[in-house]
Design a protein around this motif. Structure first.
Motif, PDB file in Angstrom:
ATOM      1  N   LEU A  62      41.304 -31.597-122.838  1.00  0.00           N
ATOM      2  CA  LEU A  62      41.079 -30.290-122.241  1.00  0.00           C
ATOM      3  C   LEU A  62      42.272 -29.917-121.374  1.00  0.00           C
ATOM      4  O   LEU A  62      42.677 -30.692-120.517  1.00  0.00           O
ATOM      5  CB  LEU A  62      39.820 -30.310-121.363  1.00  0.00           C
ATOM      6  CG  LEU A  62      38.462 -30.135-122.032  1.00  0.00           C
ATOM      7  CD1 LEU A  62      37.377 -30.088-120.957  1.00  0.00           C
ATOM      8  CD2 LEU A  62      38.394 -28.885-122.876  1.00  0.00           C
ATOM      9  N   ASN A  63      42.796 -28.762-121.603  1.00  0.00           N
ATOM     10  CA  ASN A  63      43.901 -28.274-120.787  1.00  0.00           C
ATOM     11  C   ASN A  63      43.326 -27.575-119.559  1.00  0.00           C
ATOM     12  O   ASN A  63      42.803 -26.464-119.644  1.00  0.00           O
ATOM     13  CB  ASN A  63      44.769 -27.311-121.600  1.00  0.00           C
ATOM     14  CG  ASN A  63      45.953 -26.802-120.801  1.00  0.00           C
ATOM     15  OD1 ASN A  63      46.441 -27.482-119.893  1.00  0.00           O
ATOM     16  ND2 ASN A  63      46.400 -25.600-121.121  1.00  0.00           N
ATOM     17  N   ILE A  64      43.395 -28.239-118.417  1.00  0.00           N
ATOM     18  CA  ILE A  64      42.805 -27.704-117.188  1.00  0.00           C
ATOM     19  C   ILE A  64      43.799 -26.792-116.486  1.00  0.00           C
ATOM     20  O   ILE A  64      44.921 -27.200-116.175  1.00  0.00           O
ATOM     21  CB  ILE A  64      42.380 -28.843-116.236  1.00  0.00           C
ATOM     22  CG1 ILE A  64      41.452 -29.830-116.955  1.00  0.00           C
ATOM     23  CG2 ILE A  64      41.707 -28.262-115.001  1.00  0.00           C
ATOM     24  CD1 ILE A  64      40.174 -29.215-117.455  1.00  0.00           C
ATOM     25  N   THR A  65      43.385 -25.549-116.265  1.00  0.00           N
ATOM     26  CA  THR A  65      44.210 -24.606-115.520  1.00  0.00           C
ATOM     27  C   THR A  65      43.538 -24.317-114.187  1.00  0.00           C
ATOM     28  O   THR A  65      42.320 -24.375-114.065  1.00  0.00           O
ATOM     29  CB  THR A  65      44.387 -23.295-116.297  1.00  0.00           C
ATOM     30  OG1 THR A  65      43.091 -22.722-116.571  1.00  0.00           O
ATOM     31  CG2 THR A  65      45.108 -23.542-117.614  1.00  0.00           C
ATOM     32  N   THR A  93      39.463 -19.135-113.050  1.00  0.00           N
ATOM     33  CA  THR A  93      38.848 -20.398-113.469  1.00  0.00           C
ATOM     34  C   THR A  93      38.197 -21.099-112.282  1.00  0.00           C
ATOM     35  O   THR A  93      37.078 -21.612-112.390  1.00  0.00           O
ATOM     36  CB  THR A  93      39.902 -21.324-114.112  1.00  0.00           C
ATOM     37  OG1 THR A  93      40.440 -20.693-115.267  1.00  0.00           O
ATOM     38  CG2 THR A  93      39.276 -22.654-114.528  1.00  0.00           C
ATOM     39  N   ILE A  94      38.880 -21.128-111.157  1.00  0.00           N
ATOM     40  CA  ILE A  94      38.342 -21.764-109.955  1.00  0.00           C
ATOM     41  C   ILE A  94      37.079 -21.040-109.483  1.00  0.00           C
ATOM     42  O   ILE A  94      36.082 -21.669-109.108  1.00  0.00           O
ATOM     43  CB  ILE A  94      39.395 -21.785-108.827  1.00  0.00           C
ATOM     44  CG1 ILE A  94      40.602 -22.626-109.230  1.00  0.00           C
ATOM     45  CG2 ILE A  94      38.779 -22.321-107.535  1.00  0.00           C
ATOM     46  CD1 ILE A  94      40.286 -24.075-109.526  1.00  0.00           C
ATOM     47  N   ALA A  95      37.105 -19.715-109.534  1.00  0.00           N
ATOM     48  CA  ALA A  95      35.939 -18.930-109.118  1.00  0.00           C
ATOM     49  C   ALA A  95      34.749 -19.213-110.027  1.00  0.00           C
ATOM     50  O   ALA A  95      33.609 -19.355-109.559  1.00  0.00           O
ATOM     51  CB  ALA A  95      36.274 -17.443-109.128  1.00  0.00           C
ATOM     52  N   LEU A  96      35.004 -19.311-111.334  1.00  0.00           N
ATOM     53  CA  LEU A  96      33.926 -19.625-112.277  1.00  0.00           C
ATOM     54  C   LEU A  96      33.389 -21.025-112.000  1.00  0.00           C
ATOM     55  O   LEU A  96      32.169 -21.239-111.969  1.00  0.00           O
ATOM     56  CB  LEU A  96      34.451 -19.542-113.711  1.00  0.00           C
ATOM     57  CG  LEU A  96      33.466 -19.956-114.814  1.00  0.00           C
ATOM     58  CD1 LEU A  96      32.215 -19.085-114.794  1.00  0.00           C
ATOM     59  CD2 LEU A  96      34.145 -19.903-116.190  1.00  0.00           C
ATOM     60  N   GLY A  97      34.281 -21.984-111.786  1.00  0.00           N
ATOM     61  CA  GLY A  97      33.846 -23.352-111.503  1.00  0.00           C
ATOM     62  C   GLY A  97      33.020 -23.437-110.238  1.00  0.00           C
ATOM     63  O   GLY A  97      32.024 -24.170-110.190  1.00  0.00           O
ATOM     64  N   LYS A  98      33.408 -22.690-109.211  1.00  0.00           N
ATOM     65  CA  LYS A  98      32.665 -22.694-107.949  1.00  0.00           C
ATOM     66  C   LYS A  98      31.236 -22.207-108.160  1.00  0.00           C
ATOM     67  O   LYS A  98      30.289 -22.743-107.576  1.00  0.00           O
ATOM     68  CB  LYS A  98      33.381 -21.820-106.929  1.00  0.00           C
ATOM     69  CG  LYS A  98      32.717 -21.815-105.555  1.00  0.00           C
ATOM     70  CD  LYS A  98      33.514 -20.986-104.565  1.00  0.00           C
ATOM     71  CE  LYS A  98      32.847 -21.022-103.182  1.00  0.00           C
ATOM     72  NZ  LYS A  98      33.621 -20.231-102.188  1.00  0.00           N
ATOM     73  N   ARG A 154      35.700 -26.865-118.453  1.00  0.00           N
ATOM     74  CA  ARG A 154      37.060 -26.770-117.920  1.00  0.00           C
ATOM     75  C   ARG A 154      37.042 -26.182-116.501  1.00  0.00           C
ATOM     76  O   ARG A 154      37.752 -26.665-115.608  1.00  0.00           O
ATOM     77  CB  ARG A 154      37.903 -25.898-118.851  1.00  0.00           C
ATOM     78  CG  ARG A 154      39.375 -25.888-118.524  1.00  0.00           C
ATOM     79  CD  ARG A 154      40.140 -25.000-119.494  1.00  0.00           C
ATOM     80  NE  ARG A 154      40.196 -25.583-120.835  1.00  0.00           N
ATOM     81  CZ  ARG A 154      39.573 -25.089-121.907  1.00  0.00           C
ATOM     82  NH1 ARG A 154      38.828 -24.002-121.790  1.00  0.00           N
ATOM     83  NH2 ARG A 154      39.688 -25.673-123.075  1.00  0.00           N
ATOM     84  N   ALA A 155      36.203 -25.168-116.297  1.00  0.00           N
ATOM     85  CA  ALA A 155      36.133 -24.527-114.981  1.00  0.00           C
ATOM     86  C   ALA A 155      35.533 -25.464-113.936  1.00  0.00           C
ATOM     87  O   ALA A 155      36.003 -25.523-112.788  1.00  0.00           O
ATOM     88  CB  ALA A 155      35.302 -23.247-115.077  1.00  0.00           C
ATOM     89  N   ILE A 156      34.502 -26.208-114.309  1.00  0.00           N
ATOM     90  CA  ILE A 156      33.877 -27.147-113.371  1.00  0.00           C
ATOM     91  C   ILE A 156      34.868 -28.226-112.959  1.00  0.00           C
ATOM     92  O   ILE A 156      35.011 -28.551-111.772  1.00  0.00           O
ATOM     93  CB  ILE A 156      32.621 -27.778-114.002  1.00  0.00           C
ATOM     94  CG1 ILE A 156      31.497 -26.741-114.096  1.00  0.00           C
ATOM     95  CG2 ILE A 156      32.152 -28.990-113.191  1.00  0.00           C
ATOM     96  CD1 ILE A 156      30.269 -27.219-114.846  1.00  0.00           C
ATOM     97  N   ILE A 157      35.583 -28.785-113.926  1.00  0.00           N
ATOM     98  CA  ILE A 157      36.554 -29.829-113.628  1.00  0.00           C
ATOM     99  C   ILE A 157      37.680 -29.277-112.757  1.00  0.00           C
ATOM    100  O   ILE A 157      38.103 -29.920-111.780  1.00  0.00           O
ATOM    101  CB  ILE A 157      37.121 -30.441-114.923  1.00  0.00           C
ATOM    102  CG1 ILE A 157      36.012 -31.173-115.692  1.00  0.00           C
ATOM    103  CG2 ILE A 157      38.267 -31.404-114.616  1.00  0.00           C
ATOM    104  CD1 ILE A 157      36.431 -31.665-117.066  1.00  0.00           C
ATOM    105  N   ALA A 158      38.153 -28.079-113.079  1.00  0.00           N
ATOM    106  CA  ALA A 158      39.229 -27.466-112.303  1.00  0.00           C
ATOM    107  C   ALA A 158      38.811 -27.285-110.855  1.00  0.00           C
ATOM    108  O   ALA A 158      39.591 -27.569-109.934  1.00  0.00           O
ATOM    109  CB  ALA A 158      39.619 -26.120-112.910  1.00  0.00           C
ATOM    110  N   TYR A 159      37.576 -26.838-110.642  1.00  0.00           N
ATOM    111  CA  TYR A 159      37.116 -26.642-109.268  1.00  0.00           C
ATOM    112  C   TYR A 159      36.994 -27.985-108.543  1.00  0.00           C
ATOM    113  O   TYR A 159      37.426 -28.121-107.388  1.00  0.00           O
ATOM    114  CB  TYR A 159      35.776 -25.917-109.236  1.00  0.00           C
ATOM    115  CG  TYR A 159      35.275 -25.717-107.823  1.00  0.00           C
ATOM    116  CD1 TYR A 159      35.783 -24.694-107.033  1.00  0.00           C
ATOM    117  CD2 TYR A 159      34.338 -26.588-107.259  1.00  0.00           C
ATOM    118  CE1 TYR A 159      35.372 -24.536-105.709  1.00  0.00           C
ATOM    119  CE2 TYR A 159      33.925 -26.441-105.946  1.00  0.00           C
ATOM    120  CZ  TYR A 159      34.438 -25.410-105.173  1.00  0.00           C
ATOM    121  OH  TYR A 159      34.045 -25.262-103.874  1.00  0.00           O
TER     122      TYR A 159
END
Length: 286
Positions: free
Chosen positions: A46-49, A54-59, A142-147
């Motif tokens: 997974l390419n984490i950005t 993305t951070i907002a979605l993960g939060k 991806r969003a959860i991991i990024a956050y």
């Protein structure tokens, strides 16, 4: 005569003790074997950005997917069950603070833990509800991991999980579900993304977080810790849409009584209107 009765009583009690010890030994060996079993997981790149969207979605997702219910709003973890004779269940510190995730914890390790319920070495995590997240889309994962990767460090050291005799016996009897890795089809391919909308398909996707307690068919469970049927044949059929939405947002039923733990209404309260209505649509379809 009395001596003979006492003699036979003592022998019977000794036999019972020996049988109990024999069973517990068998249960202990079995559970330890399950703890040490390794699962071969196909690597997922997974390419984490870390862009703001993305951070907002993960939060948002760590709340709506129930991560904060166990690991805390700060992701610093907590001991959420401890009882003498039963043991201790701990949600780990997911931050990079003291007591948090180990140095070198990779994206692949995050994927294994969330989707497959296993540690970096392939052995199962204890009481990690990965069955609810096994079909999480790549976008959401991806969003959860990024956050989580950029979450502020929390210095919080926890004791490890500890399975006491009671937990070992209940696990061996199938009365305590500690190893989700055993139930997951690790070869299933999750979706890359899920189209949001007030549809049955999206509602089914949202309902994955409900399946651990209410079962995949949403018919609930029976027994000491029964959960209600929330399909079209259960309580959902007795409530209007607005009553259903209000209950999941406030934690109070239409009659004013409070939902009992472990119903995570704080999680469902964070659902968007689309998620809430899609969930309702799906439950009505069952």
């Amino acid at each position: 005569m009395l001596k003979k009765i006492l003699k036979w009583t003592a022998r019977t009690l000794l036999l019972i003790v020996l049988l109990a010890l024999g069973y517990y030994t068998k249960a202990y060996i079995s559970v330890q074997g399950r703890l040490k079993k390794t699962y071969a997981i196909k690597p997922l790149n997974l390419n984490i950005t870390s862009d703001s969207a993305t951070i907002a979605l993960g939060k948002r997702l760590i709340t709506t997917k129930g991560c904060t219910d166990c690991h805390g709003k700060d992701l610093g973890g907590q001991t959420f069950f401890e009882q003498k004779g039963m043991g201790r269940l701990v949600a780990r510190n997911l931050t990079r603070g003291k007591g948090g995730i180990r140095e070198g914890f990779t994206t692949e390790d995050w994927v294994k833990a969330i989707r497959n319920g296993v540690q970096h070495d392939g052995t199962p995590l204890i009481f990690m509800p990965s069955g609810d997240y096994n079909q999480l889309s790549d976008t959401d994962l991806r969003a959860i991991i990024a956050y989580c990767q950029q979450a502020p460090p929390v210095n919080r050291v926890h004791e490890p999980c500890d399975l006491g005799p009671g937990a070992i016996v209940l696990t061996d009897l199938g009365q305590l579900d500690l190893f989700q890795a055993e139930k997951i089809d690790h070869n299933l391919t999750p979706p890359l993304a899920v189209k949001e909308g007030v549809t049955v398909d999206f509602g089914k996707y949202v309902a994955q977080v409900c399946s651990h307690c209410h079962q995949p068919n949403m018919k609930g469970t029976t027994g000491d810790h029964a959960t209600p049927d929330i399909s079209s044949t259960g309580i959902s059929s007795k409530w209007t849409d607005e009553q259903f939405f209000r209950t999941l947002r406030t934690g109070k039923r239409p009659d004013g009584t409070a939902l009992k733990a472990p119903m995570p209404w704080q999680m469902t309260a964070a659902f968007s209107d689309t998620e809430m209505r899609a969930l309702r649509t799906y439950l009505k379809s069952i």
